[in-house]
Enzyme design. Structure first.
Site, PDB file in Angstrom:
ATOM      1  N   CYS A 147      -2.322  -0.384   7.531  1.00  0.00           N
ATOM      2  CA  CYS A 147      -1.556   0.855   7.443  1.00  0.00           C
ATOM      3  C   CYS A 147      -1.645   1.659   8.733  1.00  0.00           C
ATOM      4  O   CYS A 147      -0.663   2.278   9.154  1.00  0.00           O
ATOM      5  CB  CYS A 147      -2.029   1.669   6.245  1.00  0.00           C
ATOM      6  N   GLU A 176       0.929   3.850   1.833  1.00  0.00           N
ATOM      7  CA  GLU A 176       1.399   4.249   3.160  1.00  0.00           C
ATOM      8  C   GLU A 176       2.575   3.392   3.622  1.00  0.00           C
ATOM      9  O   GLU A 176       3.566   3.915   4.139  1.00  0.00           O
ATOM     10  CB  GLU A 176       0.274   4.109   4.202  1.00  0.00           C
ATOM     11  N   CYS A 201      -6.185   1.841   5.853  1.00  0.00           N
ATOM     12  CA  CYS A 201      -6.782   0.586   6.314  1.00  0.00           C
ATOM     13  C   CYS A 201      -6.164   0.206   7.659  1.00  0.00           C
ATOM     14  O   CYS A 201      -5.258   0.876   8.160  1.00  0.00           O
ATOM     15  CB  CYS A 201      -6.544  -0.522   5.290  1.00  0.00           C
ATOM     16  N   HIS A 216       0.855  -1.183   0.000  1.00  0.00           N
ATOM     17  CA  HIS A 216       0.000   0.000   0.000  1.00  0.00           C
ATOM     18  C   HIS A 216       0.893   1.235   0.000  1.00  0.00           C
ATOM     19  O   HIS A 216       2.033   1.198   0.486  1.00  0.00           O
ATOM     20  CB  HIS A 216      -0.887   0.017   1.237  1.00  0.00           C
TER      21      HIS A 216
END
EC number: 3.5.4.33
Length: 143
Positions: free
Chosen positions: A80, A49, A77, A47
């Site tokens: 993260c 992040e 999410c 992801h």
């Protein structure tokens, strides 16, 4: 947020969900920029992040990003959010909420849990309309 949105557009151009992230130091200098790469890297943890946190930690030579701000185009999410807490980021700024997969103001609300190690300052809604439209356009084109 402009740099995070540019990263999100780069993700979309690669066929990735358009999420971009930027980490800045306390002076506002960009330390790391990333976008989603889950499909390209064949890595469900890639992801924006996570990739930005990894790059910033490497650039600073530390696992603690105290004093730094993570700016991301979509509500993080749970995975993260956990990484944000462990990295000890001082501030989290995000654009669009994610009622389905978000974990900050939706779902598990990670930073309200009594067991979380660190709670960053949270700023929401910055460039929300632009980030949300980028996501809507991406998913509409794939349906």
């Amino acid at each position: 947020m402009a740099a995070a949105l540019a990263a999100a557009r780069a993700a979309a151009a690669m066929g990735e969900v358009p999420v971009g992230a930027v980490i800045t130091d306390s002076a506002g200098t960009i330390i790391a920029t990333a976008h989603n790469r889950t499909r390209v890297d064949h890595d469900p943890t890639a992801h924006a992040e996570i990739l930005a946190i990894r790059a910033a930690a490497k650039a600073l030579g530390t696992d603690r990003l105290t004093g730094c701000t993570l700016t991301v185009t979509l509500e993080p999410c749970a995975m993260c959010a956990g990484a944000i807490a462990h990295a000890r980021l001082t501030r989290l700024t995000y654009a669009a909420p994610d009622p389905k997969g978000g974990a900050i103001e939706h779902g598990p609300r990670i930073f309200t849990q009594p067991t979380v190690h660190h709670r960053p300052e949270i700023i929401t809604g910055v460039a929300e309309a632009e980030a949300a439209q980028l996501l809507r356009t991406f998913f509409t084109e794939r349906r």
